[in-house]
Design an enzyme around this catalytic site. Structure first.
Site, PDB file in Angstrom:
ATOM      1  N   LYS A   1       0.834  -1.195   0.000  1.00  0.00           N
ATOM      2  CA  LYS A   1       0.000   0.000   0.000  1.00  0.00           C
ATOM      3  C   LYS A   1       0.873   1.251   0.000  1.00  0.00           C
ATOM      4  O   LYS A   1       2.073   1.197   0.288  1.00  0.00           O
ATOM      5  CB  LYS A   1      -0.919  -0.001   1.226  1.00  0.00           C
TER       6      LYS A   1
ATOM      7  N   ARG B   1     -10.592   0.211  15.262  1.00  0.00           N
ATOM      8  CA  ARG B   1     -10.467   0.843  13.952  1.00  0.00           C
ATOM      9  C   ARG B   1     -11.427   0.120  13.012  1.00  0.00           C
ATOM     10  O   ARG B   1     -12.585  -0.050  13.316  1.00  0.00           O
ATOM     11  CB  ARG B   1      -8.985   0.760  13.501  1.00  0.00           C
TER      12      ARG B   1
ATOM     13  N   HIS C   1      -6.305  -7.118  13.516  1.00  0.00           N
ATOM     14  CA  HIS C   1      -5.066  -6.329  13.548  1.00  0.00           C
ATOM     15  C   HIS C   1      -4.791  -5.927  14.993  1.00  0.00           C
ATOM     16  O   HIS C   1      -5.685  -5.496  15.708  1.00  0.00           O
ATOM     17  CB  HIS C   1      -5.227  -5.087  12.672  1.00  0.00           C
TER      18      HIS C   1
ATOM     19  N   ARG D   1       0.957 -10.654   7.563  1.00  0.00           N
ATOM     20  CA  ARG D   1       0.876  -9.479   6.688  1.00  0.00           C
ATOM     21  C   ARG D   1       2.017  -8.528   7.067  1.00  0.00           C
ATOM     22  O   ARG D   1       1.895  -7.753   8.022  1.00  0.00           O
ATOM     23  CB  ARG D   1      -0.470  -8.772   6.848  1.00  0.00           C
TER      24      ARG D   1
ATOM     25  N   TYR E   1      15.279  30.087   8.419  1.00  0.00           N
ATOM     26  CA  TYR E   1      14.183  30.885   8.960  1.00  0.00           C
ATOM     27  C   TYR E   1      14.199  30.920  10.484  1.00  0.00           C
ATOM     28  O   TYR E   1      14.346  29.893  11.142  1.00  0.00           O
ATOM     29  CB  TYR E   1      12.837  30.327   8.506  1.00  0.00           C
TER      30      TYR E   1
ATOM     31  N   CYS F   1      13.378  23.903   5.458  1.00  0.00           N
ATOM     32  CA  CYS F   1      12.599  24.744   4.545  1.00  0.00           C
ATOM     33  C   CYS F   1      11.844  23.862   3.550  1.00  0.00           C
ATOM     34  O   CYS F   1      11.988  22.641   3.545  1.00  0.00           O
ATOM     35  CB  CYS F   1      13.523  25.697   3.792  1.00  0.00           C
TER      36      CYS F   1
ATOM     37  N   ASP G   1      12.297  23.496   0.364  1.00  0.00           N
ATOM     38  CA  ASP G   1      13.121  22.885  -0.670  1.00  0.00           C
ATOM     39  C   ASP G   1      14.540  22.574  -0.224  1.00  0.00           C
ATOM     40  O   ASP G   1      15.321  22.051  -1.026  1.00  0.00           O
ATOM     41  CB  ASP G   1      13.221  23.825  -1.885  1.00  0.00           C
TER      42      ASP G   1
END
Length: 411
Positions: A39, A138, A170, A226, A272, A339, A341
């Site tokens: 997944k 869940r 699970h 799994r 920053y 940051c 990038d």
């Protein structure tokens, strides 16, 4: 490192590591089949090549959360493996899944009828796994609702629309194998098995074990395990053991070329907010990866925290303590704010690095404590998260480059 000019970073995925990790999981669970969970684009590693490599290692099942992922898996592997999907909302493409021979997990009574409708549209019988909530809270059928669901399933099975072939659940705390909830959930799962058998359901596969339970809890193996994160070589129980302790090795290495290397004076603010300030005349290096690529902002350094670790000046086989000499491989921490990038490193006053030199954010290592080189778990520790998130969140802007031969013959 070789990248196209427009890609200053890359993630190298070792397909042989994925194959060998699955082999290690088969050894850990010798009485069960292994499902490789692919997944979320195989936890960021690339669905198609990872799925093929897992099959090369002996996985006989592949798992995908969403219907679209499951259909993509089937298109990649053909009829070679069983494929299971388990998370969807009403209106999911059940007929397409059934036509493509995908097993479907059912976690609520409403889904039985929609799956049966899909089976009639597809003109074939659906294979269904009933998912029971044994304590995770869940997705899953509550134990008190299971008898009614089994009654409806029996009617639909008698009509030929579906066949109940699996029962699954699970764990909530499989990474803490001695936690009382693990035993409690195992008992609840066995109660559900007995309830299904008493209702006349011949269950083909019982499965509850994830990666952590596969490696630490043999009693949970049943017929199928799994495995997710362990397939990709990361420890699901880092507090108990590093990847190598379980015969695993991380499949992904994230590396980049330094974009800028420059000398700055003592007292110079970095990134920053100036959460990092140089304490001496030094050399800064800019790594062209940031939160736009999936680098967690919570791994910022300086007064914000320890900062994500980066290997500079050599490979994982040439690691020494920081500041031990010119040109020596060393691990540095992100200086200041991550940051969008880029991140910045304080390379030190005598740094020999130049723009274009390669640095490694994480790779095939047992981690800083064991090997002196960072892995995804070290970044998770710096960011206050888990290694699963570190590799899965890596963005599409970072190209995946594949090494190794596993599964390539079916590409």
């Amino acid at each position: 490192m070789s990248t196209a000019p427009d890609h200053p970073a890359r993630a190298v995925v070792d397909l042989d590591a994925i194959r060998d990790n699955v082999r290690a999981l088969r050894t850990a669970a010798p009485t069960a089949q292994v499902m490789a969970v692919v997944k979320a684009d195989a936890y960021g590693h690339g669905l198609a090549p990872a799925a093929r490599a897992a099959l090369a290692g002996g996985a006989t099942w592949l798992g995908a959360a969403h219907a679209a992922e499951a259909l993509a898996v089937r298109a990649v592997v053909g009829p070679e493996a069983r494929v299971l999907t388990w998370l969807y909302a009403p209106g999911a493409p059940f007929a397409d899944l059934i036509r493509d021979d995908v097993d479907i997990a059912v976690a609520g009574a409403w889904a039985l009828d929609e799956v049966a409708d899909g089976a009639r549209a597809a003109g074939r019988t659906a294979r269904v796994h009933l998912k029971v909530d044994t304590g995770l809270g869940r997705n899953g059928i509550m134990p008190e609702d299971l008898p009614a669901v089994l009654d409806r399933a029996a009617a639909l099975q008698a009509s030929g629309s579906l066949a109940i072939v699996g029962l699954m659940s699970h764990y909530a705390l499989a990474d803490e194998p001695d936690h009382p909830s693990v035993k409690m959930q195992t008992h609840a799962f066995e109660d559900a098995i007995r309830t299904a058998e008493a209702a006349g359901m011949p269950i083909e596969v019982r499965h509850i074990a994830n990666s952590a339970a596969t490696l630490t809890n043999p009693a949970a193996h049943y017929d199928l395990v799994r495995a997710g994160i362990a397939v990709y070589g990361l420890s699901p129980v880092p507090h108990l053991g590093a990847p190598g302790d379980y015969g695993l090795r991380p499949a992904m290495t994230l590396e980049a070329r330094l974009a800028t290397v420059k000398r700055v004076p003592a007292g110079h603010g970095v990134s920053y907010g100036h959460f990092y300030t140089t304490t001496q005349d030094t050399v800064l290096g800019v790594v062209p990866l940031g939160y736009g690529d999936g680098i967690p902002r919570h791994a910022s350094g300086g007064t914000l925290g320890p900062g994500g670790p980066v290997l500079v000046g050599g490979g994982v086989d040439d690691v020494a303590a920081p500041d031990t000499g010119l040109g020596t491989a060393r691990v540095l921490r992100v200086a200041g704010r991550v940051c969008m990038d880029q991140v910045i490193l304080d390379l030190g006053p005598y740094a020999p690095e130049q723009a274009g030199d390669v640095v490694t954010l994480f790779g095939a290592s047992d981690g800083l404590a064991r090997a002196g080189a960072p892995n995804a778990e070290d970044w998770a520790q710096a960011a206050g998260t888990i290694s699963y998130e570190i590799v899965t969140r890596l963005g599409a802007r970072v190209p995946r480059v594949y090494a190794g031969t596993a599964g390539r013959e079916t590409a």
